[in-house]
Design an enzyme around this catalytic site. Structure first.
Site, PDB file in Angstrom:
ATOM      1  CD  GLU A  23      -0.034  -3.222  -2.161  1.00 23.90           C
ATOM      2  OE1 GLU A  23       0.161  -2.016  -1.919  1.00 23.90           O
ATOM      3  OE2 GLU A  23      -0.670  -3.993  -1.418  1.00 23.90           O
ATOM      4  CD  GLN A 139      -9.626   4.498  -3.666  1.00 22.02           C
ATOM      5  OE1 GLN A 139     -10.066   4.765  -4.768  1.00 22.02           O
ATOM      6  NE2 GLN A 139      -8.811   5.302  -3.023  1.00 22.02           N
ATOM      7  CE  LYS A 157      -4.712  -3.646   4.930  1.00 21.79           C
ATOM      8  NZ  LYS A 157      -4.664  -3.607   3.479  1.00 21.79           N
TER       9      LYS A 157
HETATM   10  N1  PSU Z   1      -1.434  -5.193   2.492  1.00 23.26           N
HETATM   11  C1  PSU Z   1      -0.289  -5.124   3.225  1.00 23.26           C
HETATM   12  N2  PSU Z   1       0.201  -3.886   3.479  1.00 23.26           N
HETATM   13  C2  PSU Z   1      -0.387  -2.750   2.984  1.00 23.26           C
HETATM   14  C3  PSU Z   1      -1.566  -2.826   2.200  1.00 23.26           C
HETATM   15  C4  PSU Z   1      -2.045  -4.084   1.993  1.00 23.26           C
HETATM   16  O1  PSU Z   1       0.267  -6.139   3.621  1.00 23.26           O
HETATM   17  O2  PSU Z   1       0.128  -1.673   3.215  1.00 23.26           O
HETATM   18  C5  PSU Z   1      -2.182  -1.592   1.584  1.00 23.26           C
HETATM   19  C6  PSU Z   1      -2.705  -1.984   0.203  1.00 23.26           C
HETATM   20  O3  PSU Z   1      -2.088  -1.138  -0.732  1.00 23.26           O
HETATM   21  C7  PSU Z   1      -4.181  -1.781   0.262  1.00 23.26           C
HETATM   22  C8  PSU Z   1      -4.269  -0.646   1.241  1.00 23.26           C
HETATM   23  O4  PSU Z   1      -4.725  -1.487  -0.993  1.00 23.26           O
HETATM   24  O5  PSU Z   1      -3.321  -1.028   2.224  1.00 23.26           O
HETATM   25  C9  PSU Z   1      -5.664  -0.467   1.779  1.00 23.26           C
HETATM   26  O6  PSU Z   1      -5.733   0.781   2.409  1.00 23.26           O
HETATM   27  P1  PSU Z   1      -7.167   1.400   2.790  1.00 23.26           P
HETATM   28  O7  PSU Z   1      -7.701   0.485   3.846  1.00 23.26           O
HETATM   29  O8  PSU Z   1      -6.848   2.787   3.295  1.00 23.26           O
HETATM   30  O9  PSU Z   1      -7.967   1.407   1.534  1.00 23.26           O
END
Ligand code: PSU
Ligand code: MN
Length: 303
Positions: A23, A139, A157
């Protein structure tokens, strides 16, 4: 879906060689410069060392890219004017000829469209804490259920409500498989106390599961969860202490929606004096390396 491929990825696709998707929201929003570019290059190098080809996905000037050049990675690492692009943001990004980093949800979608079965990231998005107040559920979760891609990560996370995240993954029919562990890792931490029903010992067994789930059953995505490397991982109590402060700061500053995750990651990094950042960098590379091993095993199984 019209995709643009790097020369390396185009060649691997022709020869049915192993490819690992990566990603780029982690580059554009998740990590601060210069660590973001260094991390992207380290992950790509780890994948090549294992004999696979890295395919970092992104939207650049409205085009959907699978596999980037060094110059394109550098552009994403500069941050300014870059969107955070999940699945639901793709149409607008294309129509506006915009550029941005793809989150787990958009990367699953692009990888599936490109026929890539394995994808490495840091930590999944999921159900945020105090979900009843704001209903913030990433999502990433429905995308995992929908697209047939194996996502290699260090769990979800730490900033999230992990038990609820596991429940939603179950509802969506997404298996979560520990790699060398029967416990869900907590991204920065190796332990969370949350038991997993299934585990594999290594990449061969993981590849076998991919074959059965995707090729024989035609089902959606699954998660392989690796504990973060020991040397840089943090203790659960330490993360929780800093997180409480970070969540209070987010509330006070009225951070909402897609800004929440990048805000919390940056706050934690500041509050742990960079220790969470080091953990993040190490686990990203560790996950990329394992994903490459799975992709190689999968391509050998296809023979
Ligand atoms: N993991 C990390 N750093 C990040 C992310 C994940 O170590 O920045 C990002 C990923 O792209 C994940 C997103 O899909 O955060 C999730 O964001 P949200 O909670 O707004 O969906
Ligand atoms: Mn969200």
């Amino acid at each position: 879906m019209k995709l643009q491929f790097s020369a390396e990825v185009a060649k691997a696709r022709k020869g049915h060689g192993p490819v690992v998707a990566l990603e780029s929201s982690v580059i554009a929003q998740g990590l601060p410069p210069p660590f973001n570019l260094q991390s992207a290059l380290r992950c790509e190098a780890a994948i090549r060392e294992e004999g696979a080809v890295p395919a970092t996905t992104a939207v650049l000037d409205g085009e959907l890219w699978v596999g980037l050049t060094g110059a394109q990675l550098r552009r994403l690492s500069k941050g300014a004017g870059l969107r955070k692009i999940g699945s639901r943001d793709l149409a607008m990004a294309i129509a506006d000829e915009a550029s941005g980093g793809t989150t787990v949800s958009a990367t699953c979608e692009l990888a599936a469209a490109a026929g890539i079965r394995v994808f490495a990231t840091g930590g999944l998005g999921g159900v945020h804490r105090a979900v009843a107040e704001h209903l913030d559920i990433s999502q990433d979760l429905p995308a995992l259920g929908r697209f047939p891609v194996a996502v290699v990560c260090a769990g979800a996370k730490s900033v999230l409500d992990l038990p609820k995240t596991l429940e939603v993954l179950e509802t969506l029919g997404v298996p979560v498989i520990g790699v060398g562990t029967t416990e869900l890792p907590g991204f920065y931490t190796r332990h969370t106390g949350l038991r997993l029903e299934h585990d594999v010992a290594g990449a061969k067994q993981a590849a076998r599961l991919c074959k059965v789930r995707f090729d024989e059953l035609g089902q959606g995505g699954m998660v392989f969860a690796l504990p973060p490397p020991d040397e840089t991982s943090l203790k659960l109590a330490e993360v929780e202490r800093h997180l409480t402060a970070a969540l209070t700061a987010a509330k006070r500053r009225r951070i909402t929606g897609k800004a929440v995750t990048p805000f919390l990651l940056a706050e934690l990094s500041a509050r742990t004096k960079g220790k969470s950042l080091q953990a993040n960098l190490a686990l990203l590379e560790n996950n990329a390396r394992f994903a490459a091993k799975v992709a190689v095993a999968l391509s050998q199984a296809h023979g």
